[in-house]
Scaffold this active site. Structure first.
Site, mmCIF file in Angstrom:
data_model
loop_
_atom_site.group_PDB
_atom_site.id
_atom_site.type_symbol
_atom_site.label_atom_id
_atom_site.label_comp_id
_atom_site.label_asym_id
_atom_site.label_seq_id
_atom_site.Cartn_x
_atom_site.Cartn_y
_atom_site.Cartn_z
ATOM 1 N N ARG A 22 55.748 50.374 45.242
ATOM 2 C CA ARG A 22 56.022 49.918 46.639
ATOM 3 C C ARG A 22 57.235 49.007 46.981
ATOM 4 N NH1 ARG A 22 52.335 46.377 45.806
ATOM 5 N NH2 ARG A 22 50.620 48.013 45.869
ATOM 6 N N GLU A 35 47.904 37.460 40.515
ATOM 7 C CA GLU A 35 48.409 38.616 39.873
ATOM 8 C C GLU A 35 48.986 39.535 41.084
ATOM 9 O OE1 GLU A 35 48.414 42.891 38.479
ATOM 10 O OE2 GLU A 35 47.411 42.073 40.110
ATOM 11 N N ASP A 56 42.708 45.610 33.873
ATOM 12 C CA ASP A 56 42.636 45.444 35.319
ATOM 13 C C ASP A 56 41.515 46.131 35.866
ATOM 14 O OD1 ASP A 56 43.736 45.069 38.060
ATOM 15 O OD2 ASP A 56 45.758 44.700 37.189
ATOM 16 N N SER A 65 75.821 57.206 16.454
ATOM 17 C CA SER A 65 75.865 56.914 14.895
ATOM 18 C C SER A 65 75.505 55.628 14.755
ATOM 19 C CB SER A 65 77.091 57.249 14.277
ATOM 20 O OG SER A 65 78.182 56.401 14.634
ATOM 21 N N TYR A 106 42.435 51.407 47.546
ATOM 22 C CA TYR A 106 43.345 50.720 46.958
ATOM 23 C C TYR A 106 43.816 49.412 47.933
ATOM 24 C CZ TYR A 106 47.526 49.380 43.888
ATOM 25 O OH TYR A 106 48.654 48.628 43.173
ATOM 26 N N HIS A 120 62.981 43.137 26.022
ATOM 27 C CA HIS A 120 62.402 43.806 25.014
ATOM 28 C C HIS A 120 63.600 45.240 24.982
ATOM 29 C CE1 HIS A 120 59.899 46.143 22.345
ATOM 30 N NE2 HIS A 120 58.978 45.148 22.262
#
Ligand code: ZN
Length: 733
Positions: free
Chosen positions: A176, A384, A413, A618, A511, A676
């Site tokens: 959202r 959270e 969750d 490469s 939800y 990451h």
């Protein structure tokens, strides 16, 4: 019948990471663990923890925090609360009204239902989007479908500009927070998000209370913090939000919006949408309301006013530990959030209750004198919902220690009836595969692996894909985007992570509404709470195996294969982008748009795009080759150590710290918090993952210079990992 089946599962029990002599002991421990799990008890926990509204900083939340703490205490865990201080806005003013052509004042209220015992309680947070900006705007309204970048491209083609306008978008198809961000980028001054009945209302099934789907008044609350820049407290990126932490000025926080946003029900959206003029909305944009959708702009004007109290509030993480008997400085971490938007029986209490059941069972094993080899840490996160606040602050605060000690983080969750889903670090693929083949689905008595695969095979229409799924012998892990508390572990700190749960036969539209209640949950989401037990078994076995493994079960061959696959996808992505650009340009240049489009609609032909260059992959391919060789060598060393009972502390530590080699400390372009190389939530999709995001998003955004730079950067990271493994297997202690 069931007996035979379970025997056959037991016979195929394979368990990587244990010396031959320790396998039976571990399997016995796991079945002992399972015996202590009770669906009845889980149901009672869900009822208790969803008995009142418990968003962050509410009295109900503090009562739950204290209760959860007392449970861990009672079960023999070493327990404490860690408190952070985070920005959390709550609404003071919410007004949405249509001022022309007619007038309509939005209700902005979900009514109590007599069938739902908690729906009329005091203390519910009203319907709003946390981290909307304050604002008071009046303008013409434009309907933007789901509010994705692609939807604005279509509006461009139609000659519709949202600059200075208020947009209304449907929930769905992106996280959202992306909707107002993209609207703001296009110059909109306000954003309304509504739940269309086609997506989670009566088009899907009976609405609550008859069925579980969203009724006309149901509203999806939720955060619109820009999590693709960084999650957690907006004022303290990268550091723990302790009492005296240095804080940004709120108006300078880079992940906060500048425009007001408000979520509404389809009861409130219908009068606005029905009044819209302008062209008929493109095919595929129409929802489930009983009129033709138009895009506007035109005579329909709305007034949107929202103002918030911007408080810094306490955020209580419950952290419970059991000290490992052999390796106290190696931590196996398990977590689920405990704060909800309202009562949150499904999200998050169902997953939290499963986690607590695991903790209870581990507690009763402790009482028999058993101890895990490694330290086990269970976490019930606060905050959270507004933006992964509790988990992110905890990881940021303890980053150095976690990088040394954290073996894995296992998240869950909300949970429901259906099929296993697992996302995670790909070196853990075979580990989860073994577990998934040994746990029995409560409805069908096949393994949860088979149930998932068979369901996916029968749901697939494409014959080639169907065959591929059906032939699949191993569980596949999905890559991690964002949307729950694992994000900071994997994407910021490089801790190997897993996120798991069940669902798919628990559809509904509750939800983030007041109807996510015990009454709805036990009736529609997981009657009998059997899948909460299955979640506890799955996560619990993962925790126990990781905490007792002689050699940590990371399989880097799977990591290599996954990176190789992503790299192949990127090469294909570049080629198809080049080919489609060439073709589109030909069509534009030859007048194809003018000839092929409906001339009465006045569509504007798109502009010719610059040619797509060739990039040099490469460096990446060479690094991958090195990685493959070094992982082969490492695998030989690992197998040898397992066979000869020769694992060492140092070797195991090097295995779980390998994931950190995939971090690039400068982070992704324009969002350095994400470090990451393989996984990040998409900059324009939010929760949805982008794998090898540096390269992939540069190609998608046609930023060729950056794409080449990112290829080289990722190649360096992968070469570093290859070198790390090479050193490890040439001098294994
Ligand atoms: Zn949740």
């Amino acid at each position: 019948m069931i007996f035979i089946l379970q025997t056959s599962i037991a016979q195929t029990k394979k368990i990587t990471g244990f010396y031959e002599k320790n396998i039976d002991k571990e399997l016995k421990l796991e079945s002992e663990f399972d015996k202590n799990l009770s669906n009845i008890n889980i149901g009672e926990t869900i009822k208790k923890l969803s008995a009142e509204p418990h968003h962050i900083n509410s009295p109900g939340n503090k009562r739950n925090v204290d209760y959860v703490l007392s449970l861990f205490d009672k079960w023999g865990w070493d327990t404490k609360i860690e408190t952070f201080y985070v920005l959390f806005p709550t609404p003071e003013t919410r007004i949405l009204e249509m001022t022309s052509p007619g007038s309509y004042k939005a209700l902005l209220k979900e009514p109590a239902l007599k069938e739902d015992a908690t729906s009329g309680q005091q203390g519910q947070l009203s319907t709003y989007n946390a981290f909307s900006a304050d604002g008071d705007v009046t303008s013409e309204l434009v309907f933007v479908n789901y509010g994705l970048p692609a939807d604005y491209e279509i509006l461009d083609k139609m000659g519709i500009d949202v600059k200075g306008k208020i947009v209304i978008a449907k929930y769905g198809h992106s996280w959202r927070g992306i909707k107002p961000k993209v609207a703001q980028d296009h110059g909109a001054i306000g954003c309304i998000i509504y739940s269309d009945p086609a997506d989670d209302g009566y088009f899907q099934g009976d609405v609550y209370p008859k069925g579980a789907f969203r009724n006309e008044y149901g509203v999806q609350r939720g955060s619109v913090i820009d999590m693709s820049v960084y999650p957690g407290d907006p004022l303290t990126p990268g550091i723990g939000a302790t009492k005296d932490a240095k804080r940004l000025d709120r108006l300078q926080a880079p992940n906060l919006l500048k425009i007001p946003v408000l979520p509404i029900s389809y009861h409130d959206a219908a009068p606005l949408l029905e009044a819209l003029d302008g062209p008929v909305a493109p095919a595929g944009w129409h929802g489930g309301l009983s009129f033709a959708y138009h895009t506007g702009p035109g005579k329909t004007r709305v007034h949107l006013k929202v103002a918030f109290k911007w408080d810094i509030v306490p955020c209580y993480d419950v952290i419970a530990k059991i000290q490992g008997s052999k390796y106290p400085d190696e931590w196996v971490i398990r977590g689920n959030h405990q704060d909800a938007w309202v009562n949150g029986a499904g999200d998050p209490v169902s997953g939290e209750a499963a986690m607590l059941e695991e903790a209870k069972s581990i507690g009763s094993m402790l009482k028999t004198g058993w101890k895990p080899d490694r330290t086990i840490v269970y976490c019930a996160w606060d905050g959270e919902e507004p933006g992964l606040l509790g988990s992110t602050e905890w990881v940021e605060e303890h980053k150095t220690e976690l990088k040394e000690k954290a073996v894995v983080y296992i998240n869950s969750d909300g949970n429901g009836r259906g099929f296993l889903y697992v996302q995670g670090s790909h070196a853990l693929e075979p580990f989860m595969d073994e577990i998934a083949k040994q746990i029995v689905d409560p409805q069908t008595n096949v393994s949860i692996f088979e149930r998932k695969r068979d369901h996916e095979a029968i749901s697939e229409n494409n014959a080639v894909a169907k065959k591929r799924i059906w032939d699949e012998k191993e569980l596949k892990l999905d890559a991690m985007g964002s949307g729950s508390d694992y994000s900071s572990f994997i994407q910021h700190a490089g801790i190997p992570a897993l996120n798991l749960g069940f669902g798919g036969e628990d559809d509904g539209g509750e939800y983030h509404s007041i109807y996510d209640s015990y009454n709805l949950y036990e009736k529609f989401k997981d009657p009998g709470f059997h899948y909460c037990v299955t979640l506890a078994e799955t996560a619990g076995h993962a925790v126990l195996r990781m905490s007792n493994a002689d050699g940590l079960p990371f399989d880097f061959t799977h990591l290599y294969k996954t990176i190789d696959e992503y790299s192949g996808e990127l090469i294909t992505l570049l080629r198809t982008t080049r080919e489609t650009t060439e073709l589109e340009n030909q069509i534009i240049n030859s007048g194809g748009y003018a000839a092929g489009e409906d001339p009465t609609k006045g569509y504007i032909a798109p502009l010719v795009k610059p040619e797509v260059p060739y990039l040099d992959f490469s460096p990446l391919q060479n690094a991958l080759h090195q990685l493959e060789i070094s992982i082969d060598d490492l695998d030989t060393v690992y197998q040898n150590k397992i066979m000869t009972s020769g694992m060492s502390v140092k070797f195991n530590q090097s295995l779980y710290r390998a994931e950190q080699q995939l971090l690039n400390e400068t982070g992704l372009p324009r969002r350095s918090w994400y470090k990451h190389t393989l996984y990040a939530p998409g900059y324009y999709t939010g929760y949805g993952v982008k794998t090898m995001p540096g390269i992939r998003e540069a190609i998608e955004q046609r930023n060729w210079k950056e794409a080449q730079e990112q290829i080289e950067l990722d190649a360096e990271t992968i070469a570093r990992l290859a070198e790390y493994f090479k050193v490890l297997s040439s001098s294994p202690e």
